[in-house]
Write a protein that holds these residues in place. Structure first.
Motif, mmCIF file in Angstrom:
data_model
loop_
_atom_site.group_PDB
_atom_site.id
_atom_site.type_symbol
_atom_site.label_atom_id
_atom_site.label_comp_id
_atom_site.label_asym_id
_atom_site.label_seq_id
_atom_site.Cartn_x
_atom_site.Cartn_y
_atom_site.Cartn_z
ATOM 1 N N VAL A 37 0.850 -1.193 0.000
ATOM 2 C CA VAL A 37 0.000 0.000 0.000
ATOM 3 C C VAL A 37 0.884 1.241 0.000
ATOM 4 O O VAL A 37 1.682 1.449 0.911
ATOM 5 N N GLU A 97 -3.989 -1.268 -2.218
ATOM 6 C CA GLU A 97 -4.927 -0.162 -2.029
ATOM 7 C C GLU A 97 -6.357 -0.549 -2.422
ATOM 8 O O GLU A 97 -7.319 -0.283 -1.686
ATOM 9 N N PHE A 156 -3.101 5.435 -2.390
ATOM 10 C CA PHE A 156 -4.319 5.180 -1.621
ATOM 11 C C PHE A 156 -5.191 6.428 -1.586
ATOM 12 O O PHE A 156 -6.399 6.372 -1.837
#
Length: 346
Positions: free
Chosen positions: A154, A183, A159
C-alpha cells in the motif's frame, strides 16, 4: 326389423405392440432401476457440475465475513454481489458437508468466476491476516497513513488518490487483510462494509423523512462526527445544523475549517485555528461559506449517521464543546458568546 351385428375388431399386432402380461414385472423392474439409479445419477451429475460452475463475476472482489455471521447471511450477500450463482446451492453444500460452523471471519479476495466449491474451501482456510483498525472520524489521509504503515503493498499517495472520491463512505471498523493486500483491496472492503452496515439506515424512506439526499446526510454526519461525542448531543447538533442550513445561516462548524486548512504540524485536525484559518475562502470553511461543504470531511460512524436521520428539533441555534467534551447549547448569539467566555476562555 334389422339386427345390427357388433363388429368384433381385433388388434393388428404388426401395427401395435401388445404388452405381454408375462413381461410386465420385467418392465416394472426396469422402471424402478431407472428411478432408483439413473435419475439420482443424473441429479448428482447436475449437482457436481453446478458446484464447479464459475460464478458470473468478471472481476476480483473483496468480501468481508463478520465474526459470528450466519451462513445464510453470508450466502445472501455473496448472491447479492454476484459471487455465487445460487445461494440455495451454496447453503446446501455447506449443510451437506457440515461446513457452516467452519467458515472463518476475515477479509477475502474473491477471484473472478470462483465456483461454489472453491469459495467454500477458501472460507475455511486458517488465515494469518493482519488486523487493522480505522477509527470513526478519520479523513482519507489518516486511513491511508494507517494502511501504508501496515501493508508493504500500500502506497500512501496512491491510496489517497484512489480513495478521495469515497470520503465519507469508507466504513470505520476493524478489518483483517492478507499481508499482500493493496490499495484496491482495502478500499473495496471498506466500501462494501459501508454498503452493508448502512443499508437499513440510508433508505429512501429515511432520506425522505429528513428531506436530504444520501450525500447530504453523509456530509452532515461527518461534521457531527467531528463536532460532538455523545449520541444524544449528536442528535441535537444535527438538528441545529440542518435548521441553520435551511435558513441560509452559515454552519460555522470548526471541523470543516480544520479540514480546509490541514495538515498543520503533525495533525490533520488543528485545534488552535488562527484568524487566517477562520477567514479561509475554502469551500470547506463553513464559517465563511453558506451551505454544506462539497463532500464529507471524514468517515462517520453509525451513531452520527443515525443522529442525522433521527435529528432532534430544538430552539437552539448554537453549540460548543468544552475541554471535557461536554456540549453547551444556546438560543441566541449573546447566550453563545457567554458560553464561549465561560467554557472556552483559558
Amino acid at each position: 326389423m334389422f339386427r345390427m351385428e357388433e363388429n368384433q375388431s381385433t388388434v393388428d399386432e404388426k401395427k401395435f405392440h401388445k404388452l405381454d402380461p408375462k413381461k410386465k414385472p420385467l418392465y416394472l423392474a426396469i422402471g424402478i432401476v431407472m428411478v432408483a439409479i439413473v435419475l439420482p445419477a443424473l441429479l448428482y451429475l447436475y449437482y457436481t457440475t453446478a458446484l464447479n460452475r464459475p460464478a458470473q463475476s468478471e472481476v476480483e472482489k473483496a468480501f468481508v465475513i463478520e465474526k459470528g455471521e450466519s451462513a445464510s447471511s453470508i450466502s445472501q450477500r455473496l448472491y447479492d454481489n454476484g459471487l455465487v450463482n445460487s445461494k440455495v446451492l451454496f447453503n446446501f453444500y455447506l449443510l451437506a458437508n457440515s461446513l457452516q460452523a467452519k467458515l472463518q471471519a476475515g477479509t477475502y479476495t474473491i477471484p473472478a468466476g470462483c465456483s461454489v466449491k472453491n469459495l467454500s474451501q477458501l472460507f475455511q482456510q486458517g488465515r494469518s491476516d493482519t488486523k487493522i483498525t480505522f477509527l470513526e472520524g478519520w479523513r482519507v489521509e489518516e486511513v491511508a497513513q494507517e494502511a501504508s504503515s501496515k501493508f508493504s503493498n500500500v502506497n500512501y499517495q496512491s491510496f489517497v488518490d484512489l480513495a478521495k472520491d469515497y470520503e465519507g463512505s469508507l466504513f470505520p471498523d476493524t478489518y483483517e487483510f492478507s499481508s499482500n493486500a493493496n490499495e484496491e483491496t482495502i478500499i473495496d472492503a471498506m466500501k462494501a462494509n459501508f454498503a452493508t452496515r448502512t443499508q437499513d439506515l440510508l433508505t429512501d424512506a429515511n432520506l425522505a423523512k429528513v428531506q436530504l439526499t444520501k450525500e447530504q446526510v453523509l456530509i452532515l454526519a461527518s461534521i457531527v462526527e467531528r463536532e460532538v461525542i455523545t449520541e444524544n448531543d449528536r442528535k441535537i447538533v444535527a438538528g441545529i445544523l440542518l435548521k441553520r442550513l435551511k435558513e441560509g445561516i452559515t454552519l460555522g462548524a470548526d471541523a470543516t475549517t480544520q479540514y480546509a486548512v490541514a495538515p498543520k504540524g503533525n495533525t490533520w485536525w488543528p485545534k488552535n485555528l488562527t484568524v487566517d484559518d477562520l477567514n479561509s475562502q475554502s469551500v470547506y470553511n463553513t464559517r465563511k461559506v453558506a451551505g454544506l461543504p462539497p463532500t464529507p470531511i471524514c468517515s462517520p460512524g453509525l451513531s452520527s449517521i443515525k443522529a442525522v436521520i433521527e435529528l432532534e428539533n430544538t430552539p437552539y441555534y448554537y453549540y460548543l464543546t468544552d475541554a471535557q467534551g461536554v456540549s453547551h447549547f444556546a438560543k441566541t448569539l449573546d447566550e453563545h458568546n457567554k458560553s464561549i467566555a465561560k467554557y472556552l476562555s483559558f
